[in-house]
Each structure stands twice: as C-alpha cells, then as structure tokens.
Motif scaffolding. Structure first.
Motif, PDB file in Angstrom:
ATOM      1  N   SER A 115      12.430  26.583 -13.785  1.00 48.83           N
ATOM      2  CA  SER A 115      13.054  27.795 -14.294  1.00 48.83           C
ATOM      3  C   SER A 115      11.983  28.813 -14.660  1.00 48.83           C
ATOM      4  N   VAL A 116      12.435  30.025 -15.057  1.00 49.74           N
ATOM      5  CA  VAL A 116      11.450  31.037 -15.427  1.00 49.74           C
ATOM      6  C   VAL A 116      10.870  30.757 -16.807  1.00 49.74           C
ATOM      7  N   ILE A 117      11.585  30.021 -17.617  1.00 52.88           N
ATOM      8  CA  ILE A 117      11.113  29.825 -18.985  1.00 52.88           C
ATOM      9  C   ILE A 117       9.943  28.849 -18.976  1.00 52.88           C
ATOM     10  N   GLN A 118       8.928  29.190 -19.723  1.00 50.98           N
ATOM     11  CA  GLN A 118       7.722  28.383 -19.746  1.00 50.98           C
ATOM     12  C   GLN A 118       7.982  27.099 -20.535  1.00 50.98           C
ATOM     13  N   GLU A 119       7.310  26.033 -20.167  1.00 54.38           N
ATOM     14  CA  GLU A 119       7.569  24.725 -20.781  1.00 54.38           C
ATOM     15  C   GLU A 119       7.415  24.778 -22.291  1.00 54.38           C
ATOM     16  N   GLU A 120       6.319  25.394 -22.773  1.00 54.99           N
ATOM     17  CA  GLU A 120       6.087  25.375 -24.209  1.00 54.99           C
ATOM     18  C   GLU A 120       7.108  26.227 -24.954  1.00 54.99           C
ATOM     19  N   VAL A 121       7.586  27.260 -24.303  1.00 49.65           N
ATOM     20  CA  VAL A 121       8.614  28.085 -24.937  1.00 49.65           C
ATOM     21  C   VAL A 121       9.923  27.313 -24.985  1.00 49.65           C
ATOM     22  N   LEU A 122      10.223  26.620 -23.904  1.00 46.93           N
ATOM     23  CA  LEU A 122      11.435  25.789 -23.881  1.00 46.93           C
ATOM     24  C   LEU A 122      11.344  24.715 -24.948  1.00 46.93           C
ATOM     25  N   ALA A 123      10.175  24.098 -25.063  1.00 51.11           N
ATOM     26  CA  ALA A 123       9.985  23.047 -26.062  1.00 51.11           C
ATOM     27  C   ALA A 123      10.179  23.619 -27.466  1.00 51.11           C
ATOM     28  N   HIS A 124       9.684  24.804 -27.666  1.00 49.70           N
ATOM     29  CA  HIS A 124       9.844  25.456 -28.971  1.00 49.70           C
ATOM     30  C   HIS A 124      11.311  25.708 -29.266  1.00 49.70           C
ATOM     31  N   ARG A 125      12.035  26.158 -28.255  1.00 48.13           N
ATOM     32  CA  ARG A 125      13.467  26.410 -28.446  1.00 48.13           C
ATOM     33  C   ARG A 125      14.196  25.116 -28.738  1.00 48.13           C
ATOM     34  N   LEU A 126      13.841  24.048 -28.001  1.00 53.23           N
ATOM     35  CA  LEU A 126      14.490  22.749 -28.225  1.00 53.23           C
ATOM     36  C   LEU A 126      14.242  22.288 -29.653  1.00 53.23           C
ATOM     37  N   GLY A 127      13.019  22.515 -30.111  1.00 50.05           N
ATOM     38  CA  GLY A 127      12.677  22.077 -31.460  1.00 50.05           C
ATOM     39  C   GLY A 127      13.565  22.709 -32.504  1.00 50.05           C
ATOM     40  N   LEU A 128      13.965  23.935 -32.265  1.00 50.29           N
ATOM     41  CA  LEU A 128      14.754  24.653 -33.270  1.00 50.29           C
ATOM     42  C   LEU A 128      16.246  24.310 -33.214  1.00 50.29           C
ATOM     43  N   VAL A 129      16.633  23.497 -32.224  1.00 51.23           N
ATOM     44  CA  VAL A 129      18.057  23.135 -32.129  1.00 51.23           C
ATOM     45  C   VAL A 129      18.395  22.165 -33.263  1.00 51.23           C
ATOM     46  N   PRO A 130      19.362  22.473 -34.123  1.00 48.59           N
ATOM     47  CA  PRO A 130      19.719  21.536 -35.197  1.00 48.59           C
ATOM     48  C   PRO A 130      20.481  20.323 -34.644  1.00 48.59           C
ATOM     49  N   LEU A 131      20.080  19.153 -35.063  1.00 46.06           N
ATOM     50  CA  LEU A 131      20.710  17.929 -34.567  1.00 46.06           C
ATOM     51  C   LEU A 131      21.679  17.402 -35.610  1.00 46.06           C
ATOM     52  N   LYS A 132      22.786  16.897 -35.119  1.00 44.45           N
ATOM     53  CA  LYS A 132      23.801  16.382 -36.024  1.00 44.45           C
ATOM     54  C   LYS A 132      23.531  14.886 -36.232  1.00 44.45           C
TER      55      LYS A 132
END
Lengths: 366, 1166
Positions: A115-132
């Motif tokens: 995808s166009v999104i860079q791996e580290e940016v994607l990882a950063h976004r994933l990190g901010l996802v709140p988990l239930k």
C-alpha cells in the motif's frame, strides 16, 4: 463580597473563621480578569491567630468525604468527589492518564505491504488502536521475556484489495479486520521451526477471554486505504504498558476534573437587569423568578452548567452584582475510557495504584 | 445603458442624464457593492498561477522563433565561394516532446524525464530551400514536422507544446504528474529548473537621472534585434555632452547635431523648445561648438572621426574614412533603436531634441527627474525572452558553422559527390547549447557580450508553496553587495503588481521580489498595425513638422514603445479612443495608453515585460460589473475572458494606472473614480497569501513568514511518493489550516498543506520556554503531531568503460563464519539476490545497498568483455551513510537508463522522525521557535472541558513582535472548532467579508460557552490547583520546519585528521573537531591558563615530536632501527634534542626550506 471594616470585625476569635477568610479558604474567586485564591491552604497553623487549627484530621475527612456518581455509561463516568484536596484528586487524574496499564500493539511484523502507507506509519496507527481486553489478565513483558500467552496478544491483518464486479473490495482497511490469533504468532523465524511467540496454550482457554474475543474496541477506525492489487499482510503483537511510556497505553481519552461552580448573586437582581443577566449567560445558568406585581428576580438555577465564560461578570457594574466561584474541595471528576475497562473500574484501578504507591512509601520509610 | 460599444463617458446623452441626476436618488444608477471575488478564481482558472512563464514561452515557440529565422541576418546562408549557392529557411516548427530510442521516436512525459535523468525536450525542425548541384531543392514539412531537425528545445511544463496541456486532472494524474503542479519550469537532465524572472530597466526609453555630483544626466539603453547600445547625455561645466562607448571622449551635443545634418543653431534650439530659458542654458554648448570650429556637417563628422576609438584589430583593412566611420557610429550605435533610413537623421535629431528638452526641464525643476526604481520604468524578462536570446545566438552560430562547412566544401577543387547540406546539419549544437545554459544557469550571448550567471535555479521542492513561490520570483540585476537603499525600498508603484511582503532577509533584501497574485507580464505585440492605427487616429507624422510645431504647447507628442510617432492635438480624445478600442477587443488587451501632461506626451506601449493587472472599470464611480454578471459567472455562462471582451474588466500597467483613480471598494468610489479593485488581498503574492490576518501583523513578521513558509514540511505534490528527489521532507499527518484565507483556497494550499493545527496555550511553563522555545506535549507527539518522513536518494550509475567492460551488480558473496557455515556477511544482510537492497528492509549506517563490482582493468582491450572472470572485478559497493544509531528503510529502488543508454540504479531511503528537543517549529506569523522540552501529558495544564494543549508558547513572544494576527488566528481557530466551519482571515478582508471580524468570532465563542477573549480557566497538571490567570488557548496552525537536530547534532572526542596538517578535520560531514577560535584563545590568554591553551592548541590537535640539531638548528630525524637520532645537515647525531611542536609548525619549516629560506631553531635549556 463587601469589604468589612476592621471596626465591624469581632474582637475575639470565636473559634470560627471570619466569613471572608472562610470564603478564601474554600472558594476560588473567578473574577473577569483573573482567578484568585486558587491555592489550597495546607499549613495546619495557617489560621493560628484566629485560634483555628487547620490541620487535616482523618476522622473529619472520613466524615466529610463523599462520592456521588452523576452519570455512568459504558465509556464515560462523571462523579462528584467532595471533601478532598486538589492534590489527591489530581493524583487520581495523573494515575489514570499515565499509570493504569492497558494492552496496546507494540510490535508489528510486516510480511507484505504494497500500500502507499509506510510500514512505520501503519505500525504507529495500529499502536493507537484501542483493544477491548482486560489488561489485568496479562503480565508486563520485559525485553528479555519470551512472548507467551500471559504477556502477548497476537493480532493478524491480512487484506487484499481487489476489483470485484466493478466494485472495489477492501478499499479501506478498518480496525475490525484485525484478527485475534489466540494461538500466537503464525510466522516462523527464518531458518528455524519456531514462531515469534511461544504460547503454551491457546488464549481462548482462558475463562475471561473465552466469551469475549479480543478485538479493537471500535470496528471502524481506518487503518489504511488500498487500491486494487495492493495488499497488507502483517502480524501485530500487543503487550501491556503504561501511558507514561506512550500515549497508546493510556486507558483514558482524557481524565479530568473541575471544581464545582458556584455562582453568587451579591445583590438582588431584578427586572430588566435580571433579564439582561439571563440573556448574558450562554449556558442558561440563571432563571427568572416571577415576584408579585409583575416584578422579576434573577436566581441561580443551574450553577453546575457554568463554563466560566465570565460573560455575567463583564460589563459595567456586573462584577458587583455577580460573583463566580469554584468550590475548592468539590471535584466534578470525569473519565472517558478508551474501552479496555469500564470507566468506574478504571477509577478503582487508579485508587489501587495510589494505595500501592502509598504502601511502597510506607515500606520505604519503615 | 450601452456599455459594450461606446465609452459611456464619451456618450453625451449619458453624461447629460447623470449631470442632472446628481443628488436625485431615483435617477442615479444604483450603487450596490457586488462581490467581485468570484472573478479571482475565474482569473486564475484562465491564467493559472504561473501564466507569465507559460505565456512567454508559448509566445517564443509560436511567434518569436519564426521571427528569428525570418530576420534578415538569419534567413539566408550564402557562400563566399559559390555565389549561386544559398540555403533559405522557410519555416520552423517545435514539435511535441519526444525521444528517439533505438531508432524509435517515442513521446515522453515530464515524470519519465525526472526519473530517468533526461531532458524534456522537443525536436526543432525547419523547412529549407537550398541548392544542390544545379537544382533548387526544398525540404518541406509533413504533419507539422519540418523537413530537417536542427536541434532539441527543452519544453516548459504546461506550455502549449507540453503533453500536459489540455488534459483533465485525471489524465494528468495518469501521466504521473501532480494536477496541482503549476508548471512553468523545465526538466533538464532529470532536474527541474526554473528560469527566474529577470528585472531590468526598460529598453529604448529615456531616463532622466542625476549623477553623483548632482548634475542632470540622461541615458537611453537601445536594444534592437541586431544591436544593443547605451547612450548617455551628461552635463559638464554647464555644457551638454554625449557619451558613447565607441568614442574615446565625451563629444559635445551640438557637434552631434551638426554631424546629423542639423547645421543651423537656430533650428537646434527650436527643436529643443521655444522657452527662452532653454536657449540660455544651451548657449555654452553652442559656444563650445563654434569655438571648436565646427559649423558644417562635414566638419562635425571630421571632429567626431578623431574621437572614434581605434579598433584593436590591426589586421583589418582600413576601408572606411574617419568621416564615414563617425557617420556609421551615429547611425548604428548612437540611439541605435531610432531608425535611420538612407542617412536621413531627421528622426534621430528630433529624438535628441526631446532628450535635451527633458534634461533642461529637469535642470530647472528637479521634479522632472525620473525615478529609476519606479516599476513603470522596469521590464521583466521572462523565460521566453531569455531563451529567444540564446536561441538566436546559437542559431547564428549554427549558420556560420554551416557556412564554414559549405565554403570549405566548395573550396575543394574536385568533389566526388553532390554536396547536400541537409545531411550535414548537426543538431547537437543547438540542443546542447540550450540544455547546458538551462542546466548551468550561465547565459552567454556572444553578440551582445552578455554573460549572466545564476539565471536558472533548481525548483525548490521543499513544500508545495516553495515550488509555487519559486515560479513567481523576480531577481534583480543589481549587485547584492552594494549598499544602496533605493532599489531595495518598497515602491508605491508596486501596489498590486509585486508582493510587498515576500522578499528574503539579508543581502538580497528588496532585490529579489515576487509577483502578486493577479499580476500578468506582457509579451511583445505586433507593432505595425498599432502604428497604423495611431496615424489613422490623427497622429501627425514627425517628418512633416518643424521643431516649433513639435514643441507647440497645444499638441502632445505620441510616443510608441519609445519611438516618437508624431504629435496629436487632442491627446485625451486620442487616448480615450485607443482605450475604447482596447476595451472592445480591437487591439490587444495589454496595450497601455498613458498620457503624461507634465511631459505633454501620450505613451503607447505594446512591448513585452510590462507588469499589469486586471481592474474593474467604473463609470463615474459605478462599477460596470453587476450582480447579474457575477451570477452568470457563477453559473458558468461567463468566463474571465468574457468580462475582458465586454469591457467590464481591463488590464492596466503601472504607467496607465497614473491616469486612473482606483477605488479600493465600490463603496469608496466617487464620481471621479475610473476603476475599482477586484479584491484588495491580491496585492499579496502566493507566499504572503497563506498568512491569516496579515494586515494585523507587524510588517516584518509577514516577511519572515514568507521565507519560512518555504521551509515548512508537508505535502509536496500528489505524486510525491512517486518522485525520486535527492531530499524530500514530508509530514506524516498534514492538515489544512483551520483558519484559511481566500488565497489558500486559490493556490490549493488546503489540498497540499504544510502544517498541523495545534492547540496552543500561551503561558509560561517550566523555564524551558525562554527565547521562543516551545514546550510540547509528549502524548501529542505519541499520537503523531509533528511526525515527519525524510527521504534521501542515492544513485549509482553502472558505468561502461572504454574497453567495453562494465560495472556489474552481483549477489553478495558468502563467507564462512566460525563454525564453517557459509553465510551472508553482516554488512550485506539487506541485499536481495539481485545484489540490490530489498525494498522495506531496515538499513543501518555501513550497510551495503548496491553490491557493485567494477572491472580492475578498464583500459586495455579484453577479448571477451562480457565474460571476464570474477577475479577481474574488484568490489565497489555502495554503503549507506547516515546519522549513527539511526536506521532508515529502503523505500524504493528504481532501475532505469537515460537517453545515452547509461544504466543506473536509484535507491530511496526513508526515515520517519518524531519531534525531539531542538526541532524547529513556526506558526504562520514569522514566529519560529525550537522545541525546548517535551512534557508528559499529565503534567500539562488542562481546561474544565478536559482540553490539554499540544504545545505551550511563552507570552513573551507577543509584545515585541506585535503579531496580532496570530492572536486572531487562535480566536478564529477556536471558534472554527466549536462551530464546525472554517473561518477566514484574508488580508484586508473584513469589509468584503473574506475575513471574519473579531466581534463575530467572539460572539461564536460566547455562544459555545467560552470566554469572548479566548482565555480559559486552566488547572495545573502538576499541583491540581487552578492557575491564577486565565490562559489564552486555542488552535494555531503550526509548521514544522526542515531544520532538525538530527541533521545538525555533532560532537567528537577523537576522530579523523587532515593528511597535510594532521589537524582534526573541519565540519560535521567530515566528523570534524570543534574549533577553539581566535576569540576563545584570547579568553584563555587573558585568564592566563597557559596549560589549557597548550593542551587545546597543540596536544589535542597536531602534536609532533621532532629531533632538532642544537648546533645547526635544523630538523633531524630518528632512525628506529639504530635507535639513534641524526642531523642530516651535520651528518652526525651528537647534538640532537627532542622536542614537541605542532605538526603545522614543522610543515611550515619544511615549506620554507623548499623556498630557500632556512628557519633555524635556537634551543635553550629549560
């Protein structure tokens, strides 16, 4: 508050603070230009000259301390904490933001990302996802620890975007597409038969996780956008952590308090002035009470709604008629949970952490 | 009311109606302010932001290039040897950009050129007619392509020849190009080059000036296609002289008059003017002439002949007499642009007469002196004109080359084949000349002896605005070092034409300027029809008039492009009629008509390079643009050109603006108003247009922001991830500003923003916020605030050598580790099997990303160059160099070849950074600051609603900077967040509704329960108590600037030393030492800390142990084998002493010795 002449003051200390001092002690005065008396008076001998003991007594605290829950739902809580010092209330707030642990994605193993999104940016976004997931079921994982079922949650994201009958499938990757892998990582470490985790059993066997599988708290957080032919394939490892390390581990969107607003009418406000006052307030703190003979009087109806816009004290002479105050030892505490734990539980957790801290201090001291 | 066909002011019926209607509200036309803003997007839609470049290039490619080849000197090539031989150019074509590859012509796109390092150029082809043997052959065009290709012309992006023109956004995107990219630049060898707009004094105009001694002087810079010359008139000892380069000395003006055939003194004085004072001032000059004994034309010419500079070229045969030579100079050099036909100097005499009169007027009244810095006296030279100059020069050179070839061919006694010139024309010269000039920026035009450096610049791609701002930049010819204030000062006449804010600080301040939003730069227009028109409109030709009639007070002189056409007795009627013709589109919209009552002249200008801008025409203060026009525009029934064609809007240049009364707003118009501004904020350029409420700021702050906006990181273009720039800064989460301006929307900054909306609390916090430092919230950084991506390019050519061997890329060679297993060496871990770093791999400093090997022998011929053994190669790997400890990611790998079949590999490295202490940020108000400290969120203050700021700014930043605009931005941003709509802050926008007023913003704030002044009640995050003052808090658009600590941080304990001096290297890039400078040394001396001084300057630097012979005082040497020291001069080792001195000192001794100077050391026992 009208100034008191020294001659009008009682000659002898009566065992009670004079009203202006009492006001200073218990209220923050919010004038149009600045707030006054914001500090809480801690020193036990602060009023020694008036023969008043200002020391904090446990008995008194126990008698006066009250908690009243104002509203509570899945995510938010608002409750009043009465009879407590700002320092303690603030301690709870600070602990809620920074020290109550949650689980958040910390490591991302990217197998493929076109995808166009860079791996580290994607990882950063994933990190901010709140988990239930209840973080209390897990342990902290230190750098040297192996990833096991007690300290790591493995989630998988495998999305391929394609064109299907003219429609683009998976154009947006959302957090609901994160799949929980209760058996741990599926990726093998190169040239070995081991995977990146060493689970001794499936996490599904844990009673607490059996019925509510781990997923993102919100299904519609956009993680990435794809075009046909692009794909993302990765594994995300979530661990336990605290908000002070990284904001992603903070269990609250925010935790804050405000002191109880108090609006005092220093004189009777009647008729046109009353109407003007009601008109002034954008949040409708004041009401008009009809008196006899068509006369009207302003009353403070909803002081709790005051947002301190200070409109009511602005303008000619209004600071003499209205005073906005904040009650110092009355906190309206509100917690917005990100979803790992209910807000009431979060607050109790913070109490436990503070208790633990106190214990530790006592141990150190003894 | 008829508007379109007749100028209403000329219409007697209209005038009568309105004279009587004065004061009667019912009869007078209704004045209602029309929102003319919509004209602006319409204007930009038609013209684009860099239309001036594109127009000028189009004009060159479509018209001027044809004029060049048809010019008398260029059209025909003849041979000196064979008089029958000739080559004639019939026509010229510039095709579409294409590239010949493997004998196939392929169309190319700009993006391909950038990636492949080739030039975006199109073939230039010509139709020619020439003789071959006895026949006349012509090679003519086929399908718009000429018969013979003579070279390749670099093509400006988005010009008429570019593949991108006429394409929709989607089509442009398909070609890999950003639809928002303005074009206007070239792609040469893969780099984007812009030809800066050059500002210079207008050509062919009389400029009256004062020289250093305060005397009046006049100068005329003449410029024709063939010749450029400068003629000066000056006053010395009350006499007037002419100064020309070709004369050794200044020559008296009266002698020149006489040499031009005007022998009678009376006629001369009459030509100058009938004012008796003129004769008085001219008397000394007249006397001097007679004292020189010059009375007749011949005497004058003889006198001038003695003053002619002797040509250095002694070998040239003296063919002309002195008199002829002087006459030639008067014809060709003296005021070269005034035509002289068959030695009839009449027109030139009149011209000189006018110059003299202007000088005399200026002597009597200093207000007649011209202002050199006045924008109306300036011309902007654009890409098209510059390329035209270069092209003509190269074309001439090519022609002379062909001529030489033809001559040498015909000079040969017997030729075997028939000579065909079409086969010998080589296109390299033109192609390379153009390509080299644009890529190096050195403009060398031999025939004008012009040599300019730095004409082109690499387009700055730091941010979208930087690139856009680069296209509107104007560079001045003035030297930057000179300390003059005049040319640097803000000129009132640049209102609306040049941006008053956007200029750099420092040495280029005020010399480098930028165009305003609506400025247009004219291109040349056909002169002939306009001259005819002027004559038709009653201009009386000069040749029929005597000096007395020319200078009569009743008539105005008509000056067309610097040439005197004649006189007109009704100048206002003449000017108004011409304007009327222009408004109805009968003559070009950019022709300017300007009456100057002071000089009694009507200036008509159609030359290129004038700056002009559109204005709404008003009749007696009533705008011609009405509500229904704007509605039609909104509905798409009308374009900007319709407004122009129907005479509702017209272009005015700086000179013509002097004949107008322009009202800022319709409401301010009076009955004398002739024009109304479209929108006041258009006086600013693109960079200044980004600033919200700039009219509330102190002016230098806006200037600072103009410079800083270009350094802000953000989005560069839609194709930013497909580009291979050497350095690219991107923001991870760029936002569009909450507080926008109309300019932002017009330049599409809202689509390619460079910053983020940060919640700012203006308060002091922690003490790490002094000197404009800002305190940042760690949680905000965790959540992605200020995160940026830095991309760096590395490229490696795969070289081919003379012996047909070439570099190769191989898979990493395996090495055996301790256990004997074969494995990839550590440095080569990230390589794929093809020997190139894998995309997505994490790369550390020292890692190999291209495993290249080069042949050891590159010179001698090898039998089979493609299959030489592995042992014949030596490894020449490319290793990644970056900040130690930081690792980057291989983002992209590009394998490609350029037009010379040179194969190359480009690798892009990506590094994502979060803000750290020392990174530079700035708001849009010239307020930059570094991050002073990063604080945990729980320590940050919070409001009653739980809002926690992203950053804290110290209030000390406000009082001295006076950036009120920033405060209003904060208020407006806050109101915008609360009400969910973007608020506006266009410059001077409050009256027209393009900026929200503070009152309206405050009302919104109060409506949502916030204080009207934007100050909130905050609690301290540390103590939990409320803060004693209310804190001004709200969102402000913050830019992250490219200056980051990571790129600058440097320290060294020990490290590399220079070979020659053995001192530590200098500079961060060489891991250099930190210099203890002269002043620091002085401090140490003053302190008396001699040992520290010794340690810093010698022991830690370049200490060296030497053997000194105490007898001869020269340096000896130590023999390590014998463990003995020797003096090589005394040839023994008896009197050797050992001592320490700086290596640089020893070096000095030896260098002195090499110059036959013997430095001797006289040692004493310590």
């Amino acid at each position: 508050m009208a100034p008191t002449s020294a001659l009008d003051m009682p000659d002898m200390p009566s065992g009670k603070l004079p009203p202006h001092l009492e006001l200073q002690r218990t209220r923050v005065i919010c004038a149009a230009d600045a707030a006054a008396h914001t500090e809480s008076i801690q020193y036990s001998g602060a009023y020694a000259l008036s023969r008043i003991d200002n020391s904090l007594r446990l008995r008194e605290f126990c008698d006066n301390f009250r908690v009243e829950v104002f509203s509570l739902n899945e995510d938010d809580i608002e409750f009043d904490m009465i009879g407590i010092d700002a320092a303690i209330a603030n301690a709870f707030r600070r602990i809620l933001i920074a020290e109550v642990p949650t689980m958040a994605i910390e490591k991302v193993f990217v197998a493929n990302n076109t995808s166009v999104i860079q791996e580290e940016v994607l990882a950063h976004r994933l990190g901010l996802v709140p988990l239930k997931v209840d973080p209390r079921l897990f342990e902290y994982k230190s750098e040297s620890d192996l990833a096991n079922e007690k300290n790591t949650i493995v989630l998988k994201l495998d999305v391929v975007c394609s064109r299907q009958d003219g429609r683009i499938k998976n154009a947006t990757v959302k957090s609901e597409q994160l799949q929980w892998l209760p058996n741990g990582s599926e990726y093998q470490i190169e040239k070995t038969s081991k995977t990146y985790t060493s689970f001794s059993c499936s996490q599904e066997t844990l009673p607490a996780l059996k019925d509510n599988p781990i997923a993102s708290r919100y299904p519609d957080i956009i993680l990435a956008k794809l075009r046909p032919g692009q794909c993302i394939e990765l594994e995300a490892h979530a661990v336990k952590g605290m908000g002070k390390t990284h904001a992603k581990w903070s269990p609250v969107a925010t935790a804050r308090y405000r002191m109880l607003p108090e609006v005092a009418l220093l004189e009777n406000i009647r008729d046109s002035l009353a109407e003007e006052l009601v008109e002034k307030c954008p949040v409708n703190v004041f009401d008009i009470e009809d008196l006899s003979r068509g006369r009207k009087k302003a009353v403070v109806a909803r002081p709790r709604d005051c947002t301190l816009c200070r409109e009511c004290v602005l303008g000619d002479g209004w600071d003499k008629r209205v005073q906005i105050r904040r009650v110092k030892e009355h906190f309206i505490f509100s917690v917005e949970s990100t979803g790992a734990l209910p807000p009431d539980v979060l607050f109790l957790e913070s109490v436990k952490i503070l208790e633990e801290k106190c214990q530790r201090l006592l141990v150190e001291l003894s | 009311m008829v508007i379109n066909d007749v100028d209403v002011r000329e219409d007697p019926a209209w005038l009568k109606k309105h004279k009587t209607g004065k004061g009667q509200a019912l009869e007078a036309p209704v004045k209602n302010a029309v929102d003319k803003f919509q004209l602006l997007p319409a204007f930009l839609k038609v013209r684009g932001l860099v239309k001036q470049h594109i127009d000028s290039f189009n004009y060159f490619v479509n018209c001027e290039i044809k004029k060049i080849i048809h010019a008398k000197a260029n059209e025909k090539i003849t041979s000196d040897v064979d008089p029958n031989y000739y080559i004639k150019y019939l026509d010229i074509y510039v095709g579409k950009p294409s590239l010949e590859q493997d004998y196939m012509v392929e169309s190319i796109t700009p993006q391909q050129c950038r990636l492949r390092d080739i030039t975006y150029a199109a073939p230039i082809s010509v139709d020619i007619e020439y003789t071959r043997g006895k026949e006349i052959v012509s090679r003519k065009s086929k399908q718009g392509q000429g018969g013979v290709v003579i070279g390749r012309m670099p093509i400006m992006l988005r010009s008429s020849r570019c593949v991108l023109t006429g394409k929709t956004e989607a089509q442009v995107a398909k070609l890999g190009e950003c639809p928002l990219d303005p074009g206007g630049y070239f792609v040469v060898k893969g780099t984007e080059k812009v030809i800066l707009i050059q500002e210079q004094l207008s050509k062919n105009r009389i400029i009256i000036d004062t020289d250093s001694s305060g005397c009046v002087a006049a100068s005329v810079t003449s410029s024709t296609h063939e010749r450029k010359s400068k003629t000066n008139f000056l006053v010395k000892h009350e006499r007037i002289y002419v100064r020309l380069n070709t004369f050794t000395d200044d020559v008296p003006i009266i002698v020149v008059f006489k040499a031009m055939g005007m022998e009678s003194d009376q006629e001369i004085v009459q030509l100058v003017g009938r004012d008796p004072r003129y004769a008085g001032i001219l008397t000394p000059s007249l006397q001097e002439c007679s004292s020189l004994g010059v009375y007749t034309e011949n005497q004058a010419l003889e006198y001038l002949g003695t003053k002619v500079k002797v040509m250095q070229k002694a070998w040239m045969k003296q063919t002309k007499s002195k008199v002829d030579e002087a006459r030639d100079i008067l014809q060709n050099v003296f005021l070269a642009h005034v035509p002289v036909k068959e030695y009839n100097f009449r027109q030139k005499c009149i011209y000189v007469g006018v110059i003299l009169r202007r000088m005399l007027e200026a002597m009597m009244d200093p207000s007649f002196v011209d202002d050199k810095d006045y924008v109306g006296n300036k011309r902007l030279e654009l890409a098209g004109q510059l390329i035209a100059l270069l092209f003509e020069d190269l074309f001439k050179r090519m022609n002379s080359e062909i001529k030489r070839l033809v001559d040498s061919t015909f000079a040969k006694p017997n030729r075997s084949t028939v000579f065909d010139v079409a086969k010998v024309i080589r296109p390299d010269m033109l192609s390379q000349g153009l390509e080299h000039a644009i890529s190096s920026g050195n403009w060398t035009v031999k025939r004008f002896r012009m040599e300019r450096k730095g004409v082109t610049q690499v387009v700055s791609r730091l941010s979208f605005i930087a690139a856009l701002g680069h296209m509107t930049r104007i560079s001045s010819q003035f030297e930057k070092t000179r300390k003059v204030s005049g040319p640097r000062a803000l000129q009132p006449s640049q209102w609306g034409m040049l941006c008053p804010c956007d200029t750099p600080e420092g040495e280029a301040c005020g010399l480098t300027k930028n165009l305003a939003l609506m400025t247009h730069v004219t291109t040349d227009e056909e002169e002939g029809p306009l001259i005819n028109l002027c004559t038709t409109l009653g201009v009386e030709d000069l040749s029929m008039l005597t000096g007395d009639e020319i200078n009569s007070t009743k008539a105005y002189m008509v000056i067309f492009n610097g040439l005197m056409l004649g006189v007109h007795r009704r100048p206002n009627w003449f000017a108004n009629t011409l304007r009327l013709l222009r408004r109805c589109g009968k003559i070009g919209e950019f022709v300017s008509i300007f009456t100057n009552p002071k000089q009694r002249c009507v200036y008509v200008a159609s030359d290129g390079g004038r700056v002009c801008r559109p204005l709404v025409i008003a009749d007696q203060g009533i705008s011609r643009v009405k509500e229904h026009h704007m509605k039609e525009l909104k509905d798409g029934f009308r374009t900007f050109d319709d407004f122009l064609r129907e005479g509702l809007v017209e272009y005015l240049d700086v000179n013509e603006e002097n004949n107008t009364l322009i009202a800022l707003y319709e409401s301010e118009a009076t009955s004398r108003t002739t024009h109304i501004e479209i929108e006041p904020f258009t006086i600013l350029g693109v960079c200044a247009g980004l600033i919200p409420f700039p009219h509330h700021n102190q002016s230098p702050r806006n200037t600072y922001q103009c410079a800083m906006g270009k350094q802000a990181m953000g989005n560069i273009a839609y194709n930013q991830l497909c580009r291979m720039d050497t350095l690219l800064y991107l923001l991870v989460y760029p936002q569009r500003p909450l507080l926008t301006t109309r300019s932002i929307e017009l330049v599409k900054y809202d689509k390619l923003g460079a910053g983020q909306n940060a919640t700012v609390a203006v308060m002091s916090y922690s003490g790490y916020d002094i000197e404009d430092a800002i305190v940042m919230n760690k949680s905000s950084l965790d959540r992605g605030f200020g995160r940026c991506i830095v991309m760096k390019k590395a490229s490696a050519p795969i070289k081919k050598y003379a012996n047909r061997t070439s570099d190769r890329i191989v898979a990493p060679r395996l090495i055996a580790d301790k256990e004997g297993c074969l494995r990839v060496p550590d440095r080569a871990q990230i390589l794929d099997y093809d020997g190139i770093g894998g995309v997505g791999e994490i790369i550390r400093p020292g890692d190999i990303y291209i495993n290249k090997e080069s042949p050891i022998n590159t010179r001698d011929t090898v039998p089979n160059p493609m299959a030489i053994p592995d042992s014949a190669y030596k490894p020449t790997p490319m290793t990644y160099k970056g900040p130690p400890g930081e690792c980057a990611i291989v983002d992209k790998v590009l394998l490609t070849s350029n037009d010379e079949q040179q194969f190359m590999i480009k690798v892009l490295f990506r590094h994502t950074r979060r803000p750290e202490i020392g990174d530079k940020f700035s708001s849009r108000h010239g307020q930059k600051g570094v991050c002073g400290t990063i604080v945990q969120q729980e320590d940050f203050p919070f409001s009653e609603r739980g809002i926690c700021p992203d950053l804290i700014m110290n209030p000390h930043g406000f009082p001295s900077r006076m950036t009120i605009g920033k405060m209003i931005e904060l208020l407006g941003g806050k109101a915008g967040v609360l009400s969910g709509k973007f608020h506006y802050g266009s410059a001077f926008g409050e009256p027209s509704g393009h900026a929200d007023t503070v009152e309206a913003i405050s009302a919104t704030l109060v409506k949502h329960g916030f204080s009207y002044c934007g100050k909130d009640f905050l609690y301290s995050g540390i103590t939990g108590n409320p803060l004693q003052s209310y804190i001004f808090m709200g969102p402000i658009y913050y830019q992250k600037l490219k200056h980051m600590v990571l790129d600058k941080m440097h320290a060294r304990a020990s490290g590399p030393r220079m070979v020659l001096t053995r001192q530590p290297t200098e500079g961060r890039s060489r891991e250099g030492g930190l210099r203890l400078g002269e002043m620091e040394r002085d401090c140490l001396i003053a302190h008396g800390s001699s040992m520290l001084l010794l340690e810093r300057l010698m022991i830690s630097s370049d200490q060296f142990v030497v053997q000194v012979c105490t007898k001869c005082g020269l340096l000896g040497h130590h023999n390590h084998k014998l463990r003995m020291s020797f003096c090589s001069t005394c040839r023994n080792g008896e009197n050797i002493a050992t001592m320490k001195l700086p290596y640089a000192c020893k070096l000095l001794f030896q260098e002195l010795q090499s110059m036959n100077i013997v430095p001797k050391l006289d040692l004493a026992e310590a």
